[in-house]
Design a protein around this motif. Structure first.
Motif, PDB file in Angstrom:
ATOM      1  N   PHE B 209       0.866  -1.227  -0.019  1.00  0.00           N
ATOM      2  CA  PHE B 209       0.346   0.199  -0.248  1.00  0.00           C
ATOM      3  C   PHE B 209       0.299   1.352   0.370  1.00  0.00           C
ATOM      4  O   PHE B 209       0.586   2.035  -0.864  1.00  0.00           O
ATOM      5  CB  PHE B 209      -1.101  -0.220   0.781  1.00  0.00           C
ATOM      6  CG  PHE B 209      -2.273   0.573   1.690  1.00  0.00           C
ATOM      7  CD1 PHE B 209      -3.064   1.139   0.307  1.00  0.00           C
ATOM      8  CD2 PHE B 209      -1.464   1.910   2.645  1.00  0.00           C
ATOM      9  CE1 PHE B 209      -3.403   2.566   0.880  1.00  0.00           C
ATOM     10  CE2 PHE B 209      -2.985   2.961   2.783  1.00  0.00           C
ATOM     11  CZ  PHE B 209      -3.577   3.465   1.660  1.00  0.00           C
ATOM     12  N   MET B 210       2.132   1.073   1.015  1.00  0.00           N
ATOM     13  CA  MET B 210       2.994   2.280   0.388  1.00  0.00           C
ATOM     14  C   MET B 210       3.899   3.066  -0.117  1.00  0.00           C
ATOM     15  O   MET B 210       4.053   3.768  -0.846  1.00  0.00           O
ATOM     16  CB  MET B 210       4.338   2.388   1.895  1.00  0.00           C
ATOM     17  CG  MET B 210       4.023   3.054   3.124  1.00  0.00           C
ATOM     18  SD  MET B 210       4.704   2.595   4.690  1.00  0.00           S
ATOM     19  CE  MET B 210       6.084   2.385   3.653  1.00  0.00           C
ATOM     20  N   GLU B 211       3.988   1.675  -1.149  1.00  0.00           N
ATOM     21  CA  GLU B 211       4.836   1.599  -2.574  1.00  0.00           C
ATOM     22  C   GLU B 211       3.768   2.152  -3.283  1.00  0.00           C
ATOM     23  O   GLU B 211       4.638   2.570  -3.922  1.00  0.00           O
ATOM     24  CB  GLU B 211       5.099   0.658  -2.935  1.00  0.00           C
ATOM     25  CG  GLU B 211       6.239  -0.272  -2.410  1.00  0.00           C
ATOM     26  CD  GLU B 211       6.775  -1.768  -2.459  1.00  0.00           C
ATOM     27  OE1 GLU B 211       5.735  -2.810  -3.420  1.00  0.00           O
ATOM     28  OE2 GLU B 211       6.760  -2.331  -1.217  1.00  0.00           O
ATOM     29  N   VAL B 212       2.235   1.564  -3.624  1.00  0.00           N
ATOM     30  CA  VAL B 212       1.542   2.556  -4.519  1.00  0.00           C
ATOM     31  C   VAL B 212       1.099   4.360  -3.910  1.00  0.00           C
ATOM     32  O   VAL B 212       1.304   4.749  -4.971  1.00  0.00           O
ATOM     33  CB  VAL B 212       0.239   1.480  -4.280  1.00  0.00           C
ATOM     34  CG1 VAL B 212      -0.343   2.654  -5.186  1.00  0.00           C
ATOM     35  CG2 VAL B 212       0.316   0.202  -4.703  1.00  0.00           C
ATOM     36  N   ARG B 213       1.082   3.988  -2.552  1.00  0.00           N
ATOM     37  CA  ARG B 213       0.512   5.582  -2.169  1.00  0.00           C
ATOM     38  C   ARG B 213       2.103   6.193  -2.567  1.00  0.00           C
ATOM     39  O   ARG B 213       2.083   7.684  -2.856  1.00  0.00           O
ATOM     40  CB  ARG B 213       0.758   5.521  -0.487  1.00  0.00           C
ATOM     41  CG  ARG B 213      -0.658   5.188  -0.710  1.00  0.00           C
ATOM     42  CD  ARG B 213      -1.741   5.891  -1.211  1.00  0.00           C
ATOM     43  NE  ARG B 213      -1.385   7.618  -0.320  1.00  0.00           N
ATOM     44  CZ  ARG B 213      -2.534   8.029   0.325  1.00  0.00           C
ATOM     45  NH1 ARG B 213      -3.322   7.161   0.840  1.00  0.00           N
ATOM     46  NH2 ARG B 213      -2.362   9.155   0.837  1.00  0.00           N
TER      47      ARG B 213
END
Lengths: 213, 222
Positions: B209-213
């Motif tokens: 999720f962090m990577e996408v954000r």
């Protein structure tokens, strides 16, 4: 540290190598089946396979080993502890190898499979002659990595009472009061074995190149 | 098997403390490993041969030997050279050093992925080395090293279970102790495995999720 102690460590390291080798081999066999199942279009096959991979990659190996070591007798299977240890290591490495092989299988060029279809190869023949050899070749570097990981992880089977390299070093350290020398020597042996695996792997890798049978 | 609610309530505080120890060793272990690993990576890149080769040797030795052997060396061998540590500090130090070796390799690859042109441009406009690291290298490599770092952090979470062997009172140790007291060893280990599995899955999801954000901050496109 005397040579006698070092000799004991070397003998124990052979046991470590043996346990790791058996686990890697069994793990590879299970891994091939699991990766094939996880790529299957039938959800009854792919969902259990993916759950298997996720669980054995998700739970710590130590917990898995303790669980299997205690679960087998609880189920009425009285097996020697080394069998439980190999079962634990094999299942864990099977999950990692299945994931590596899945990558390998997915990178098999579609054209080759279409050509095989045209040539009239059955699904099993395609698997045996085209998909498995290519996937194994592509996944080979990660297989060597996994062998090194398992060799290091095999130190954990010392907690279920198997006298491999780590346990031998621990026992000798307790009886001689020389933990620094013994654990350093054990570490050195692990390093040497890992180096041998890594160089053997890259030699072997050079002997087969892409596109050659 | 009868279900005993009182038992579960009575072991709750102990479980909570053990979970705290697991989270604490994991959290501080990861933070320490990232900082130390970054220092090692910078030292290897800018320290010249005299720093590069010894550090390379340390990293290879740590990466080539089992974590358990390193812990034994620190915990049982330490007192012979004047390093007497309690289980928790010893486990934390062991986890930090072990993780740092792997993080330093991740960061080394990250440094190498920063285009040399960007660094040369920064040199041309007169930035000094600390400024280049802070203004150019770190921002550009953060996104590149994030997936591998999340992966490594998850590996370290699983390695905290190994700390139970040197009697760090974390989840694995406490739960196996409770399990054998209550004659429910297999059940408690199974729940423990499920719990770790859930935690690992959760951390993995959070990482992705962090990577996408954060992907909009990706500087380098390769």
């Amino acid at each position: 540290m005397s040579w006698k102690l070092f000799e004991l460590l070397v003998q124990a390291s052979l046991y470590t190598v043996l346990i790791s080798f058996i686990s890697i081999t069994i793990g590879l066999a299970i891994g091939i089946v699991v990766s094939a199942a996880s790529l299957s279009s039938q959800r009854a096959l792919s969902i259990p396979a993916r759950t298997f991979v996720s669980f054995f990659r998700g739970a710590p190996l130590l917990v898995q080993l303790l669980l299997i070591y205690n679960l087998l007798p609880a189920l009425g299977l009285n097996v020697p502890s080394v069998v439980a240890a190999i079962a634990g290591l094999s299942l864990c490495t099977a999950a990692y190898q299945a994931e590596n092989l899945r990558g390998g299988f997915q990178s098999v060029p579609r054209g080759l499979l279409e050509a095989a279809d045209m040539a009239g190869l059955s699904a099993f023949q395609q698997f045996r002659r085209i998909r498995a050899p290519i996937a194994l070749r592509l996944a080979f570097p990660s297989l060597v990595n996994e062998a090194i990981m398992i060799l290091k992880a095999s130190s954990l089977v010392s907690v279920v009472g198997i006298v491999e390299l780590t346990r031998m070093a621990q026992d000798l350290a307790a009886s001689t009061y020389r933990p620094i020398e013994l654990f350093s020597a054990a570490g050195l042996l692990y390093l040497i074995i890992n180096w041998l695996i890594a160089s053997g792997g890259s030699l072997f890798e050079r002997s087969f190149r892409w596109g050659r049978p | 098997m009868n279900f005993d609610t009182n038992l579960i309530v009575s072991i709750m505080p102990e479980l909570a403390r053990a979970f705290g120890v697991t989270l604490l060793t994991w959290g501080f272990g990861v933070i320490g490993a990232v900082i130390l690993g970054f220092m090692v990576a910078v030292g290897r890149r800018y320290g010249g041969a005299w720093l590069n080769y010894p550090l390379w040797l340390c990293v290879e030795v740590i990466r080539g030997t089992p974590f358990l052997i390193q812990l034994f060396l620190l915990y049982y061998g330490g007192p012979f050279v004047g390093i007497s540590l309690d289980p928790i500090p010893a486990g934390l130090l062991g986890l930090t050093v072990y993780g740092a070796a792997y993080f330093s390799e991740i960061f080394r690859a990250g440094f190498e992925a920063v285009p040399p042109g960007h660094v040369e441009a920064a040199e041309c406009v007169g930035l000094n080395r600390p400024q280049i690291i802070r203004r150019i290298m770190i921002p550009e490599m953060t996104m590149l090293v994030l997936p591998a770092s999340v992966n490594m952090a998850i590996i370290l979470l699983k390695e905290t279970a190994v700390l139970s062997i040197i009697t760090v009172p974390e989840l694995t140790l406490v739960i196996s102790a409770i399990g054998s007291q209550q004659y429910a060893f297999v059940e408690s280990l199974f729940l423990l495995a499920l719990f770790y599995w859930g935690l690992v899955e959760l951390s993995g999801r959070l990482g992705r999720f962090m990577e996408v954000r954060l992907s909009k901050y990706r500087f380098v496109t390769t």
